[in-house]
Design an enzyme around this catalytic site. Structure first.
Site, PDB file in Angstrom:
ATOM      1  N   ARG A   1      30.546  43.061  36.329  1.00 24.62           N
ATOM      2  CA  ARG A   1      31.950  42.666  36.225  1.00 24.62           C
ATOM      3  C   ARG A   1      32.253  41.493  37.154  1.00 24.62           C
ATOM      4  NH1 ARG A   1      34.906  47.905  37.723  1.00 24.62           N
ATOM      5  NH2 ARG A   1      36.788  46.637  37.587  1.00 24.62           N
TER       6      ARG A   1
ATOM      7  N   LYS B   1      44.701  43.035  43.695  1.00 23.86           N
ATOM      8  CA  LYS B   1      45.796  42.594  42.832  1.00 23.86           C
ATOM      9  C   LYS B   1      46.812  43.705  42.586  1.00 23.86           C
ATOM     10  CE  LYS B   1      43.128  41.269  39.459  1.00 23.86           C
ATOM     11  NZ  LYS B   1      41.824  41.624  40.015  1.00 23.86           N
TER      12      LYS B   1
ATOM     13  N   ARG C   1      37.040  52.947  45.396  1.00 28.92           N
ATOM     14  CA  ARG C   1      38.101  53.256  44.434  1.00 28.92           C
ATOM     15  C   ARG C   1      37.585  54.201  43.356  1.00 28.92           C
ATOM     16  NH1 ARG C   1      40.987  48.358  41.254  1.00 28.92           N
ATOM     17  NH2 ARG C   1      39.219  48.528  39.848  1.00 28.92           N
TER      18      ARG C   1
END
Length: 188
Positions: free
Chosen positions: A146, A14, A128
Site C-alpha cells: 500500500r 489523516k 492500528r
C-alpha cells in the site's frame, strides 16, 4: 467555501487530523475510504468490487470514486466547504476533481500534505491493525504494498497541486496538537 485536500500515505494521521479540521472549520468530510467501507458493509455491488481490490492493496477505479464524490457534493450544496481525505490519489483524479468542482463554481484552496517516513507508517498501521479489525492493517507485506502504491501513483498529485501553488507540506510526526497547529497555519 473552503475546499481542502488532506493528503498523505496510509497511516499518516489523516483521520485524526481531519476530525480536528472538521470541528474547527465546519467542513463536510469526504473520505473515500469511509465511503467505500460503508459500501462494503452494506454489501453493495460497488462495495464487493471495491473490497476485492482493496484486499489486494489496489486502488478503486476513478469513475467509481468520482461518482461517489459528485453525489456527496450534490447532497451538501450549502456546506461551508469540504475536506477531501484520501482523494485524489492520481493526477487523473485531481484533474477530474478540479473539473467537478469547477462545474459547481468552486476549486481546491489548499492541499495539506502530511509527511511521514515509511517505517513510521508501517509501525502505525500495524498498531492500528490490532484494534481496527481491518485486514489491510494487519499484514506487513500488504502494508508495504500500500505504501509503495501510494509512493508510485499518489505522490505525483502533490506535484500537480504544487504547480498550482496550492500544496503545503506539514510534518506528520510529533504531538497531534502541534501537527494540527501546522495545518491551521497552512490553511491560512
Amino acid at each position: 467555501m473552503l475546499n481542502l485536500i488532506l493528503f498523505g500515505p496510509p497511516g499518516a494521521g489523516k483521520g485524526t487530523q481531519s476530525e480536528k479540521i472538521i470541528a474547527q472549520y465546519k467542513l463536510i468530510h469526504l473520505s473515500t475510504g469511509d465511503l467505500l467501507r460503508s459500501q462494503i458493509q452494506q454489501g453493495t455491488e460497488l462495495g464487493m468490487k471495491a473490497k476485492t481490490l482493496m484486499d489486494q492493496g489496489l486502488l478503486v477505479p476513478d469513475e467509481v470514486v468520482i461518482g461517489m464524490i459528485d453525489s456527496k457534493l450534490q447532497e451538501n450544496r450549502q456546506a461551508a466547504g469540504f475536506i477531501f481525505d484520501g482523494f485524489p490519489r492520481t493526477v487523473k483524479q485531481a484533474e477530474a476533481l478540479d473539473a467537478l468542482l469547477a462545474s459547481y463554481g468552486e476549486s481546491i484552496q489548499v492541499m495539506v500534505g502530511l509527511e511521514v517516513d515509511n517505517e513510521e507508517l508501517l509501525a502505525r498501521l500495524l498498531n492500528r491493525g490490532k484494534t481496527s479489525g481491518r485486514p489491510d492493517d494487519q499484514n506487513e507485506e500488504l502494508i508495504r504494498k500500500r505504501i509503495q502504491e501510494y509512493n508510485t501513483k499518489t505522490t505525483p498529485v502533490a506535484d500537480f497541486y504544487r504547480s498550482q501553488e496550492k500544496y503545503v507540506a506539514v510534518k506528520g510526526t510529533g504531538e497531534i496538537s502541534e501537527i494540527f497547529q501546522s495545518i491551521t497555519e497552512a490553511i491560512g
